[in-house]
Enzyme design. Structure first.
Site, PDB file in Angstrom:
ATOM      1  N   HIS A   1     -61.028  43.610 -27.438  1.00 40.60           N
ATOM      2  CA  HIS A   1     -61.998  44.120 -28.383  1.00 40.60           C
ATOM      3  C   HIS A   1     -62.955  45.115 -27.544  1.00 40.60           C
ATOM      4  CE1 HIS A   1     -61.520  40.576 -30.683  1.00 40.60           C
ATOM      5  NE2 HIS A   1     -61.379  41.235 -31.704  1.00 40.60           N
ATOM      6  N   SER A   2     -62.748  46.741 -27.526  1.00 41.77           N
ATOM      7  CA  SER A   2     -63.165  47.700 -26.741  1.00 41.77           C
ATOM      8  C   SER A   2     -63.834  48.614 -27.411  1.00 41.77           C
ATOM      9  CB  SER A   2     -62.090  48.110 -25.693  1.00 41.77           C
ATOM     10  OG  SER A   2     -63.045  49.330 -24.858  1.00 41.77           O
TER      11      SER A   2
END
Ligand code: BDR
Ligand code: CA
Length: 310
Positions: free
Chosen positions: A238-239
């Site tokens: 996840h970014s």
């Protein structure tokens, strides 16, 4: 006059900030006019050095302005356990040749807001200390900003740093409150949207094998964080800042947004730093946020990939 959108990014690089910055540098519709640097993921000395290094690796000449070294009121714990002690995975990179500008980040925000009045896109990817300070110095700031996009918050209370709070808001809740109360309209990409837009580690690792200096550098600085994430969160990565940047650069990619009043809680044993959304609009406050609920996943991934030169 250049018709690209002037883009000013307040950031605390950080591994996910770095990906977001590469996306911004890569976008032909935007001109990055400055990076104002916050403390957050790690201390200011490192976040400034990381911003300068990333500009060098990406081959862009963007001024970098150091901001506040600590939150407005209360000291907070950094996120070195996720990003590495230096915020860039402790790979021991050679320092960038360029240095930061002499002007303070909060003053740079104000100056650039005059220079690009009515056109400036401001994207905040870290704790909101610098933006809050700029707003306190000049409460008319929002009238000159075309759009403010913030990565922060956990809109149904599923936090990442406490059960209720997200890191950027929790690090400096007073600043977040000042910004949420001072700007009449904010585009908010929160932690829960981040969690809904994971992408596979395997696919991402394939992009990182690309023969490009950006991919090589990113592969190195993100290694520890990716390992930490796959241990804790499984096969998807996840970014947060990358998603916020996709929303900033390409708002047409948003598949669902909701406008609601959002407030920041400062007190409480469990609730400091929580973003409280009046989902049923019972309090009578104006909608101050457009909350990102869903974003076109393929578009998001294509943008990250292009930014890495993969
Ligand atoms: C946010 O916190 C930081 O650790 C990341 O860089 C991102 O901006 C996510 O909660
Ligand atoms: Ca960040």
């Amino acid at each position: 006059m250049n018709d690209r959108i002037p883009l000013l990014i307040d950031t605390d690089p950080g591994v996910d900030d770095a990906l977001a910055l590469l996306m911004a540098f890569d976008d032909p519709r935007h001109d990055v006019v400055g990076l104002t640097i916050a403390a957050g993921n790690v201390g200011l000395e490192h976040t400034v050095a990381n911003a300068l290094k990333l500009c060098e690796v990406a081959g862009v000449d963007v001024p970098v302005f150091a901001g506040c070294a600590s939150p407005l009121l209360h000291p907070a714990r950094d996120a070195a356990y996720v990003h590495g002690r230096d915020g860039f995975g402790d790979i021991g990179y050679a320092k960038a040749a360029k240095q930061a500008e002499a002007e303070h980040a909060a003053l740079a925000i104000l100056r650039l807001s005059h220079e690009y009045a009515g056109r400036l896109l401001l994207v905040a990817l870290g704790p909101l200390t610098n933006v809050a300070l700029a707003l306190k110095l000049d409460p008319a700031l929002p009238s000159r900003i075309a759009r403010l996009v913030v990565m922060g918050g956990a809109v149904t209370g599923h936090g990442n740093i406490t059960p209720a709070a997200e890191f950027n808001v929790y690090f400096d809740p007073e600043a977040a409150r000042i910004v949420l109360e001072g700007f009449p309209h904010i585009d908010l990409a929160d932690w829960e949207a981040t969690m809904a837009h994971g992408f596979s580690h395997d696919g991402f690792e394939r992009w990182l094998q690309a023969d490009s200096p950006k991919a090589r550098f990113y592969e190195a600085i993100s290694k520890k964080t990716r390992e930490w994430s796959s241990d804790r969160r499984g096969d998807h990565w996840h970014s947060a800042d990358a998603l916020a940047m996709a929303f900033a650069l390409d708002p047409e990619g948003a598949a669902e947004t909701l406008e609601r009043p959002v407030a920041v809680e400062l007190d409480g044993r469990h609730s400091r730093g929580a973003t409280v959304v009046d989902w049923r609009r019972e309090g009578g406050a104006a909608d101050n946020c457009r909350i990102l609920m869903r974003y076109d996943q393929a578009r998001f991934e294509a943008r990250m990939r292009a930014a890495l030169g993969a």
